[in-house]
Design a protein around this motif. Sequence first.
Motif, PDB file in Angstrom:
ATOM      1  N   PRO A  41       0.868  -1.165   0.056  1.00 41.11           N
ATOM      2  CA  PRO A  41      -0.156  -0.082   0.182  1.00 41.11           C
ATOM      3  C   PRO A  41       0.703   1.421  -0.008  1.00 41.11           C
ATOM      4  O   PRO A  41       1.754   1.422   0.729  1.00 41.11           O
ATOM      5  N   GLU A  42       0.468   2.333  -0.739  1.00 38.47           N
ATOM      6  CA  GLU A  42       1.109   3.649  -0.768  1.00 38.47           C
ATOM      7  C   GLU A  42       0.186   4.626  -0.097  1.00 38.47           C
ATOM      8  O   GLU A  42       0.809   5.468   0.637  1.00 38.47           O
ATOM      9  N   THR A  43      -1.088   4.451  -0.004  1.00 39.38           N
ATOM     10  CA  THR A  43      -2.030   5.158   0.703  1.00 39.38           C
ATOM     11  C   THR A  43      -1.830   4.966   2.262  1.00 39.38           C
ATOM     12  O   THR A  43      -1.806   3.758   2.529  1.00 39.38           O
ATOM     13  N   SER A  44      -1.935   5.895   3.170  1.00 42.89           N
ATOM     14  CA  SER A  44      -1.756   5.599   4.510  1.00 42.89           C
ATOM     15  C   SER A  44      -3.129   5.623   4.951  1.00 42.89           C
ATOM     16  O   SER A  44      -4.237   6.130   4.651  1.00 42.89           O
ATOM     17  N   GLU A  52      -7.900   8.473  -4.136  1.00 38.95           N
ATOM     18  CA  GLU A  52      -8.332   7.086  -4.241  1.00 38.95           C
ATOM     19  C   GLU A  52      -7.059   6.337  -3.770  1.00 38.95           C
ATOM     20  O   GLU A  52      -5.900   6.743  -3.549  1.00 38.95           O
ATOM     21  N   LEU A  53      -7.114   4.803  -3.599  1.00 38.33           N
ATOM     22  CA  LEU A  53      -6.166   4.115  -3.307  1.00 38.33           C
ATOM     23  C   LEU A  53      -5.102   4.089  -4.180  1.00 38.33           C
ATOM     24  O   LEU A  53      -5.097   4.003  -5.471  1.00 38.33           O
ATOM     25  N   ALA A  54      -3.903   3.947  -3.794  1.00 36.01           N
ATOM     26  CA  ALA A  54      -2.577   4.150  -4.442  1.00 36.01           C
ATOM     27  C   ALA A  54      -1.635   2.614  -4.133  1.00 36.01           C
ATOM     28  O   ALA A  54      -1.682   2.528  -2.622  1.00 36.01           O
ATOM     29  N   PHE A  55      -0.935   2.301  -4.754  1.00 35.59           N
ATOM     30  CA  PHE A  55      -0.098   1.087  -4.530  1.00 35.59           C
ATOM     31  C   PHE A  55       1.476   1.337  -4.914  1.00 35.59           C
ATOM     32  O   PHE A  55       1.381   1.914  -5.973  1.00 35.59           O
ATOM     33  N   ARG A  71       1.092   3.460  -8.506  1.00 32.75           N
ATOM     34  CA  ARG A  71       0.124   3.205  -9.430  1.00 32.75           C
ATOM     35  C   ARG A  71      -1.336   3.308  -8.512  1.00 32.75           C
ATOM     36  O   ARG A  71      -1.358   2.789  -7.417  1.00 32.75           O
ATOM     37  N   SER A  72      -2.312   4.189  -8.997  1.00 30.72           N
ATOM     38  CA  SER A  72      -3.714   4.384  -8.395  1.00 30.72           C
ATOM     39  C   SER A  72      -4.518   3.161  -8.892  1.00 30.72           C
ATOM     40  O   SER A  72      -4.407   2.459 -10.000  1.00 30.72           O
ATOM     41  N   MET A  73      -5.723   3.030  -8.141  1.00 30.91           N
ATOM     42  CA  MET A  73      -6.634   2.030  -8.675  1.00 30.91           C
ATOM     43  C   MET A  73      -7.153   2.248 -10.116  1.00 30.91           C
ATOM     44  O   MET A  73      -7.466   1.579 -10.960  1.00 30.91           O
ATOM     45  N   SER A  74      -7.314   3.633 -10.504  1.00 26.86           N
ATOM     46  CA  SER A  74      -7.521   4.252 -11.845  1.00 26.86           C
ATOM     47  C   SER A  74      -6.479   3.817 -12.807  1.00 26.86           C
ATOM     48  O   SER A  74      -6.971   3.225 -13.943  1.00 26.86           O
ATOM     49  N   ASP A  75      -5.425   3.868 -12.581  1.00 26.81           N
ATOM     50  CA  ASP A  75      -4.395   3.459 -13.428  1.00 26.81           C
ATOM     51  C   ASP A  75      -4.367   1.936 -13.621  1.00 26.81           C
ATOM     52  O   ASP A  75      -3.975   1.720 -14.689  1.00 26.81           O
ATOM     53  N   THR A 111      -7.270  -5.657   2.878  1.00 29.20           N
ATOM     54  CA  THR A 111      -7.992  -6.549   1.951  1.00 29.20           C
ATOM     55  C   THR A 111      -7.733  -5.763   0.350  1.00 29.20           C
ATOM     56  O   THR A 111      -7.449  -6.874  -0.605  1.00 29.20           O
ATOM     57  N   ALA A 112      -7.412  -4.530   0.250  1.00 22.97           N
ATOM     58  CA  ALA A 112      -7.298  -3.890  -1.347  1.00 22.97           C
ATOM     59  C   ALA A 112      -5.968  -4.428  -1.792  1.00 22.97           C
ATOM     60  O   ALA A 112      -5.817  -5.047  -2.863  1.00 22.97           O
ATOM     61  N   THR A 113      -5.049  -4.610  -0.887  1.00 19.99           N
ATOM     62  CA  THR A 113      -3.632  -4.871  -1.151  1.00 19.99           C
ATOM     63  C   THR A 113      -3.475  -6.505  -1.487  1.00 19.99           C
ATOM     64  O   THR A 113      -3.090  -6.755  -2.602  1.00 19.99           O
TER      65      THR A 113
END
Length: 623
Positions: A41-44, A52-55, A71-75, A111-113
């Motif tokens: 995860p990049e987002t805290s 948005e979430l970024a990784f 990269r974001s979820m959109s990316d 969970t997202a990661t």
Amino acid sequence: MEQAFAVLQVAGESDEQPKALTRGAQWRAEMRQRTVIQVKPETSAGDSNAAELAFKIHVRAGDTEPFTVVRSMSDLLNLASATQEAYGDKLELPPLPAVNTSLIDEAVLATATTLVQGWFDDCLAALPGSADRIVFGRAIETDPKMHTSKKILQGGVSRAAANANMAAKVAMNATGTKLANIFRKEDDKKVALLNDENIELIVEHLSSMRGAALKFTQQLVSRDQGMMNPKLKEALKERILNRSVTMPQPQVVEMLNSELGADWQKQLDFFNPTPFAAASIGQVHCATVNDKPVVLKIQFPGVKEAIASDLSSISTLMNLLVKNGQADGKIFTDMYTEMYTRECEYRTEAANCIRYAECFRNDGDYEKLSVEYDLPEVVDSLSSDRVITMSLVSGTALHHMCGSHIPQDVRNALARRLVRLKFRELLVWRYMNTDPHMGNFLCNSVADTLGVLDFGSCKEVDPMSAFYLKLILKAYADQDEAVAKELIEEFMFISSTDGPKTANFLDNFVRYDAIFFKPLGSPEPVDFELWGMNEEIRTNLGGYDMEKLNGLLDDRGGQSLKSLAEQRGGTFDYDSFMLMDSFRIVFFHLRDLKAKIVVKDLIDEVLVLLKDEILERRKPCKS
């Protein structure tokens, strides 16, 4: 030969420094089968400002250079959509799972990661071969924000009009600016046209136009010796080297249909329509053929036909960018038109690449060289006048290896490999790649190789020219200016007695190059950053100053060097003489790398190879 680059990770499995690996053909073949993608995860948690979430995604794609991107979820959604569209009905990739991001807490991040990591793992499992996995991995590296899709202007008339429009805007913005804002030394013969607003205007224009004007600017930036405004130089480096304007997909397809035929896609297992790189005259796409990763370099339409027009239009801008820019515009246009036209001949580039590889394989030290350098292989069936397809050569471009964050020993090893290669090209193979742009060399820390790209401008060196260039370099290594001057007179079929301008040219030429190539004679490591601070090196173009060359011809009533040589019973290859300029650019690369190396042993090893090669020197010329 020294190992150059420390391996950063082994297959992306840990962040610890690995033990040394033996890099042979078998090792590289095994590495090509392994592509690993790690997601963090990049987002805290609790970040209310996160849109948005970024990784943070670390990729080790086969034996290519590893990288880490955010990269974001959109990316990732765009990546999934573009990859599926490229495969079409050949393959169905798993869909990217949806993630509830209404509240970003530790549980959501975990969970997202896990879901994104699982998606990448499933994609790698679904892809049919190792080449597909490598190309998929490289697609993650492509940042769409660094590429702007815009139809490339075609035709000399429309491009000339765009250049004229830019020049008019520059003039309107230029009131009151002094040339001292551009160059570190004031030139009171010119009226300055650059200010901060115009810097942005010119950089944006060159970036979007592409073609010969941008190519010439790249060369200016590569060999700048302190004459260019630092702000302008950094803007050009950032926008030209790191960002690009690319063709929209319909224009790409149109070019490929025209060059390779309507069935070109049937010859490829996969083609990524999103370019991962763009240069001055073309852009590059990844693809796979028979489970091998390849790249297609596609020339921008119309740039070849507009070379002369572009250079003519840019001549005014040249006067702003380079000292002594008032040189004869026709000489400038004619010289670079011929050079850049050659580089637009992709069939010629394919032949050059094959010829270069033959020289490489026939070198007596091939076994040692083959583990230090990586050369592309041409796919002839997918190459044409304006498209060239080659095997993928991966790595970090040399201009990204210059920072102090790169270990000194890595920068030193890169520098030595670069010098060794150029000495062998000129003196041993007698076949030289004359475009040593930093972006044409790639450092691969996994394979421990220096990759070489772009063979559009290569030069066969005749034995006599190679013989003289060898003796001239040896004279500079021996710090014998008198011998160097004699050799240059013989090589160029000129004499100090031809006239005062010729005598002045020779004195300046030899004095400058004696300073410039002094590192060749040092048995101790040379600090090239300190070397580059020498005022003579930093501010003087020496013998290659076009104004001095023009003056040299004035002593002979405008007679060309070629006709003068013929009159004196010989032939003078001006292009071979100018190969010394390639060494100048390479030495500037050593400066930018802040290398601290010995180069004497590198020229000595070549001179030992050529110790039995003795040709008869020409007789001195008399006016």
